[in-house]
Design an enzyme around this catalytic site. Structure first.
Site, PDB file in Angstrom:
ATOM      1  N   ASN A  10     -60.501 108.787 -22.560  1.00 17.53           N
ATOM      2  CA  ASN A  10     -59.498 108.489 -23.592  1.00 17.53           C
ATOM      3  C   ASN A  10     -60.089 107.462 -24.556  1.00 17.53           C
ATOM      4  O   ASN A  10     -60.190 106.290 -24.211  1.00 17.53           O
ATOM      5  CB  ASN A  10     -58.233 107.943 -22.900  1.00 17.53           C
ATOM      6  CG  ASN A  10     -57.184 107.504 -23.901  1.00 17.53           C
ATOM      7  OD1 ASN A  10     -57.278 107.785 -25.092  1.00 17.53           O
ATOM      8  ND2 ASN A  10     -56.171 106.801 -23.404  1.00 17.53           N
ATOM      9  N   LYS A  12     -58.875 106.418 -27.238  1.00 20.86           N
ATOM     10  CA  LYS A  12     -57.821 105.636 -27.924  1.00 20.86           C
ATOM     11  C   LYS A  12     -58.111 105.597 -29.424  1.00 20.86           C
ATOM     12  O   LYS A  12     -58.673 106.539 -29.972  1.00 20.86           O
ATOM     13  CB  LYS A  12     -57.697 104.243 -27.316  1.00 20.86           C
ATOM     14  CG  LYS A  12     -57.601 104.293 -25.797  1.00 20.86           C
ATOM     15  CD  LYS A  12     -57.164 103.012 -25.193  1.00 20.86           C
ATOM     16  CE  LYS A  12     -57.223 103.137 -23.681  1.00 20.86           C
ATOM     17  NZ  LYS A  12     -56.634 102.005 -23.002  1.00 20.86           N
ATOM     18  N   HIS A  96     -48.909 108.223 -21.883  1.00 21.42           N
ATOM     19  CA  HIS A  96     -49.800 107.075 -21.657  1.00 21.42           C
ATOM     20  C   HIS A  96     -48.990 105.779 -21.774  1.00 21.42           C
ATOM     21  O   HIS A  96     -48.079 105.680 -22.599  1.00 21.42           O
ATOM     22  CB  HIS A  96     -50.944 107.092 -22.675  1.00 21.42           C
ATOM     23  CG  HIS A  96     -52.013 106.103 -22.335  1.00 21.42           C
ATOM     24  ND1 HIS A  96     -51.903 104.769 -22.640  1.00 21.42           N
ATOM     25  CD2 HIS A  96     -53.190 106.253 -21.677  1.00 21.42           C
ATOM     26  CE1 HIS A  96     -52.980 104.137 -22.189  1.00 21.42           C
ATOM     27  NE2 HIS A  96     -53.779 105.020 -21.603  1.00 21.42           N
ATOM     28  N   GLU A  98     -49.578 103.072 -23.139  1.00 20.73           N
ATOM     29  CA  GLU A  98     -49.547 102.468 -24.486  1.00 20.73           C
ATOM     30  C   GLU A  98     -48.513 103.164 -25.360  1.00 20.73           C
ATOM     31  O   GLU A  98     -47.885 102.538 -26.219  1.00 20.73           O
ATOM     32  CB  GLU A  98     -50.954 102.514 -25.109  1.00 20.73           C
ATOM     33  CG  GLU A  98     -51.851 101.455 -24.464  1.00 20.73           C
ATOM     34  CD  GLU A  98     -53.324 101.804 -24.406  1.00 20.73           C
ATOM     35  OE1 GLU A  98     -53.772 102.695 -25.136  1.00 20.73           O
ATOM     36  OE2 GLU A  98     -54.031 101.177 -23.596  1.00 20.73           O
ATOM     37  N   GLU A 166     -51.820 105.506 -13.503  1.00 18.10           N
ATOM     38  CA  GLU A 166     -52.469 104.422 -14.240  1.00 18.10           C
ATOM     39  C   GLU A 166     -51.590 103.171 -14.184  1.00 18.10           C
ATOM     40  O   GLU A 166     -50.681 103.012 -15.007  1.00 18.10           O
ATOM     41  CB  GLU A 166     -52.654 104.823 -15.705  1.00 18.10           C
ATOM     42  CG  GLU A 166     -53.548 106.027 -15.898  1.00 18.10           C
ATOM     43  CD  GLU A 166     -54.213 105.977 -17.265  1.00 18.10           C
ATOM     44  OE1 GLU A 166     -55.435 105.852 -17.305  1.00 18.10           O
ATOM     45  OE2 GLU A 166     -53.503 106.034 -18.286  1.00 18.10           O
ATOM     46  N   GLY A 172     -57.289  98.446 -19.247  1.00 20.99           N
ATOM     47  CA  GLY A 172     -57.956  97.605 -20.238  1.00 20.99           C
ATOM     48  C   GLY A 172     -58.054  96.145 -19.849  1.00 20.99           C
ATOM     49  O   GLY A 172     -58.372  95.297 -20.676  1.00 20.99           O
ATOM     50  N   SER A 212     -59.302 100.444 -15.756  1.00 25.60           N
ATOM     51  CA  SER A 212     -60.532  99.661 -15.597  1.00 25.60           C
ATOM     52  C   SER A 212     -61.555 100.331 -14.673  1.00 25.60           C
ATOM     53  O   SER A 212     -62.282  99.661 -13.929  1.00 25.60           O
ATOM     54  CB  SER A 212     -60.206  98.243 -15.115  1.00 25.60           C
ATOM     55  OG  SER A 212     -59.433  97.574 -16.099  1.00 25.60           O
TER      56      SER A 212
HETATM   57  C1  PEP Z   1     -56.542 104.293 -20.215  1.00 27.12           C
HETATM   58  O1  PEP Z   1     -56.184 103.797 -21.268  1.00 27.12           O
HETATM   59  O2  PEP Z   1     -56.133 105.417 -19.883  1.00 27.12           O
HETATM   60  C2  PEP Z   1     -57.432 103.511 -19.369  1.00 27.12           C
HETATM   61  C3  PEP Z   1     -57.527 103.849 -18.123  1.00 27.12           C
HETATM   62  O3  PEP Z   1     -58.096 102.470 -19.969  1.00 27.12           O
HETATM   63  P1  PEP Z   1     -59.248 101.539 -19.301  1.00 27.12           P
HETATM   64  O4  PEP Z   1     -60.170 102.456 -18.558  1.00 27.12           O
HETATM   65  O5  PEP Z   1     -59.894 100.863 -20.447  1.00 27.12           O
HETATM   66  O6  PEP Z   1     -58.539 100.600 -18.377  1.00 27.12           O
END
Ligand code: PEP
Length: 249
Positions: A10, A12, A96, A98, A166, A172, A212
């Site tokens: 992703n 973003k 997601h 976000e 997630e 993040g 992460s």
């Molecule tokens: C995500 O936004 O789906 C995600 C897992 O981000 P990150 O790997 O940066 O934590």
């Protein structure tokens, strides 16, 4: 039951013309585990150029990061699953965190988006996950199952859906869930699937972890019984994305 490993990248709202070219070309040139399904999700404006760069490559698929539930109309700034289908974009990320937090997307909207995507035959990466406050209250599984219940009414065929667990506190932040924390929630999701669609079909659904994930921590997570891959944010913009795709090698 061996499920095909699944890794989504992703991006973003990151990248540029030269950056997506670099990322796609790196991936094209890398040795990728044959047993790993790979989907990259660039920002909308790079979907078609990325598709062009990947012409003739059948190892890397493309997904969008979201799609509205209406097929067309006066919805400034949105794109639809009908458009994704038209452009032969095969996957879309829906729900997601976000989108849920920054853009106030509700469970009901997520369910409608899932429905619209599946109706257009666009496969869905359905994101669910609890906040830090909810985890600290011991409500992680309750929250995740509630989000699943809400989206499930839109799903008739779970073979078209990948569930991405997630935890919001891990996205993040550099604070990855431990393998035990992740496996516990993945097992609860699998139990929920068994009750919803029966053991046989439940065993086929991929449940991937996001939050992460890095080249350094992916292998021990990937070794867990119910972790069938990853949704990757930050590390999908780096060369280590290849190591994550190859976490089971
Ligand atoms: C995500 O936004 O789906 C995600 C897992 O981000 P990150 O790997 O940066 O934590």
């Amino acid at each position: 039951m061996s499920r095909t490993f699944f890794v989504g990248g992703n991006w973003k709202m990151n990248g540029s013309i030269s950056k997506y070219q670099e990322l796609v070309n790196n991936l094209k040139g890398a040795r990728l585990d044959d047993n790993s399904e790979v989907v990259i999700a660039p920002p909308y404006m790079y979907l078609l150029p990325a598709q062009e760069l990947l012409k003739g490559n059948n190892r890397i698929q493309i997904g969008a990061q979201d799609a509205y539930f209406k097929p067309s109309g006066a919805f400034t700034g949105e794109i639809s699953s009908a458009m994704l289908k038209d452009a032969q974009i095969s996957w879309v990320i829906i729900g997601h965190s976000e989108r849920r937090t920054l853009f106030h997307e509700t469970d009901d909207e997520v369910a409608k988006k899932v429905q619209a995507a599946l109706d257009e035959n666009v496969k869905v990466i359905l994101c669910i996950g609890e906040s830090l406050e909810q985890r600290e209250k011991g409500d992680s599984i309750k929250v995740v199952i509630g989000q699943l219940d809400a989206a499930a009414k839109s799903v008739k065929d779970w073979s078209k859906v990948v569930i991405a667990y997630e935890p919001v506190w891990a996205i993040g932040t550099g604070k990855v869930a431990t393998k035990e924390q992740a496996q516990e929630v993945h097992a609860a999701i699998r139990d929920w699937l068994v009750k919803a669609i029966g053991q046989g079909d439940a065993e086929k659904v991929r449940i991937i972890y996001g939050g992460s994930v890095s080249g350094a921590n992916c292998k021990e997570l990937a070794a867990q019984k119910d972790i069938d891959g990853f949704l990757v944010g930050g590390a999908s913009l780096k060369p280590e994305f290849v190591d994550i795709v190859n976490a089971r090698l």
